[in-house]
Design a protein around this motif. Sequence first.
Motif, short mmCIF file in Angstrom:
data_model
loop_
_atom_site.label_atom_id
_atom_site.label_comp_id
_atom_site.label_asym_id
_atom_site.label_seq_id
_atom_site.Cartn_x
_atom_site.Cartn_y
_atom_site.Cartn_z
N GLN A 1 32.94 36.90 46.54
CA GLN A 1 31.78 37.74 46.12
C GLN A 1 32.52 38.58 44.97
O GLN A 1 33.54 39.19 45.18
CB GLN A 1 31.19 38.67 46.94
CG GLN A 1 30.06 39.50 46.66
CD GLN A 1 29.53 40.17 48.14
OE1 GLN A 1 30.08 40.90 48.81
NE2 GLN A 1 28.23 40.03 48.01
N ILE A 2 31.73 38.97 43.77
CA ILE A 2 32.37 39.45 42.70
C ILE A 2 31.96 41.06 43.08
O ILE A 2 30.70 41.35 43.34
CB ILE A 2 31.54 39.01 41.47
CG1 ILE A 2 31.75 37.69 41.32
CG2 ILE A 2 31.94 40.00 40.15
CD1 ILE A 2 33.06 37.37 40.88
N VAL A 3 33.15 41.75 42.61
CA VAL A 3 32.90 43.13 42.98
C VAL A 3 33.24 43.89 41.57
O VAL A 3 33.80 43.45 40.77
CB VAL A 3 33.96 43.88 43.82
CG1 VAL A 3 33.50 43.22 45.29
CG2 VAL A 3 35.41 43.43 43.66
N GLY A 4 32.87 44.95 41.30
CA GLY A 4 32.99 45.70 40.09
C GLY A 4 34.15 46.66 40.41
O GLY A 4 34.73 46.85 41.15
N GLN A 5 34.79 47.28 39.20
CA GLN A 5 35.93 47.94 39.14
C GLN A 5 35.63 49.56 39.36
O GLN A 5 34.61 49.88 38.87
CB GLN A 5 36.56 47.91 37.54
CG GLN A 5 37.86 48.80 37.25
CD GLN A 5 38.69 47.94 37.48
OE1 GLN A 5 38.68 46.81 37.95
NE2 GLN A 5 40.18 48.37 37.59
N THR A 6 36.21 49.88 40.48
CA THR A 6 36.32 51.48 40.77
C THR A 6 37.66 51.89 40.88
O THR A 6 38.57 51.40 40.66
CB THR A 6 35.59 51.40 42.18
OG1 THR A 6 36.59 50.95 43.42
CG2 THR A 6 34.18 50.68 42.17
N SER A 7 37.63 53.23 41.22
CA SER A 7 38.80 53.82 41.31
C SER A 7 39.71 53.31 42.34
O SER A 7 40.95 53.65 42.55
CB SER A 7 38.57 55.34 41.46
OG SER A 7 37.87 55.68 42.62
N SER A 8 39.06 52.73 43.42
CA SER A 8 39.88 52.18 44.70
C SER A 8 39.98 50.93 44.66
O SER A 8 40.76 50.40 45.52
CB SER A 8 39.10 52.89 45.80
OG SER A 8 38.02 52.17 46.05
N GLN A 9 39.44 49.99 43.80
CA GLN A 9 39.49 48.53 43.79
C GLN A 9 39.42 47.97 42.65
O GLN A 9 39.16 48.46 41.52
CB GLN A 9 38.35 47.92 44.62
CG GLN A 9 36.83 48.07 43.93
CD GLN A 9 35.79 47.69 44.91
OE1 GLN A 9 36.04 46.98 45.95
NE2 GLN A 9 34.62 47.24 44.23
N VAL A 10 39.96 46.78 42.21
CA VAL A 10 40.18 46.23 40.96
C VAL A 10 38.97 45.06 40.88
O VAL A 10 39.06 44.22 41.91
CB VAL A 10 41.56 45.57 40.93
CG1 VAL A 10 41.75 44.71 39.64
CG2 VAL A 10 42.71 46.62 40.72
N SER A 11 38.32 44.94 40.03
CA SER A 11 37.29 43.90 39.68
C SER A 11 37.97 42.71 39.83
O SER A 11 38.89 42.43 39.14
CB SER A 11 36.49 44.20 38.74
OG SER A 11 35.73 42.99 38.30
N ASN A 12 37.51 41.43 40.33
CA ASN A 12 37.67 39.96 40.09
C ASN A 12 36.83 39.48 39.34
O ASN A 12 36.93 38.12 39.32
CB ASN A 12 37.68 39.58 41.61
CG ASN A 12 36.38 39.66 42.22
OD1 ASN A 12 35.32 40.32 41.84
ND2 ASN A 12 36.17 38.88 43.45
N PHE A 13 36.11 39.96 38.14
CA PHE A 13 35.30 39.20 37.53
C PHE A 13 36.08 38.85 36.20
O PHE A 13 36.91 39.80 35.80
CB PHE A 13 33.92 40.24 37.05
CG PHE A 13 33.08 39.61 36.02
CD1 PHE A 13 32.23 38.54 36.30
CD2 PHE A 13 33.46 40.28 34.56
CE1 PHE A 13 31.62 37.90 35.25
CE2 PHE A 13 32.72 39.34 33.68
CZ PHE A 13 31.76 38.38 33.92
#
Length: 215
Positions: A160-172
């Motif tokens: 599942q594609i996730v967006g970039q946040t302060s706690s995770q890196v986007s995989n898009f």
Amino acid sequence: AFSTAADVQTFALIDVHSDLETHLTNDLIPLVDDAIREYVGYDIDYASHTETLTGNQTKELFLEQRPVIAITSVTEDGSTLTQGNQKDYVWYDNGRLRRVGSRWSFAYPDNIVVTYTAGYDTGGGYGITLPRAFRYVSARASARLLESELVLSSQQEAAQIVGQTSSQVSNFTAADSESMGDYTVNYVGNIGMSTVSILAGSDMQILGKFRKNFF
């Protein structure tokens, strides 16, 4: 529909999964077909129509839909007119309605009512045979949209594609080209396809002869 998922696969010379066939049938082909209707300026599909027009004291009126197959009735100022070149009016498949021996009355607004059938057979079994140009353009444009989506999706990981946040890196991932040593691959279309017209210039050139024009 002007084309089917099978038509798109035949044009693109690929065999797609049933999920993609559904996506073509439910989303991409209807989107392209609406763009074709918008370009040519009429509905294309066979149907019965009733139009209310205002006479303008000229010999010519023009119907919205085409190709006209039959005129059911024409009334002017409440009186039913008779079809024929020695009667009240004649009609042409391009939507032209010509008054014979007189001019269209402009006694009051909305004084002319025309009931008629028009359109091509786009799957219902009625109407004039749909020209191959419509099927070709529909399949070709749908294949382009599908190809663009597949190019973009092929760069993503199977998650599942996730967006970039302060706690995770986007995989898009979205790249126009990739290189490894002397090997370089350039992706055609990609996300940039979303910024261009659904119909290409060559598509409109093919459909140009079917576009609504009055002279």
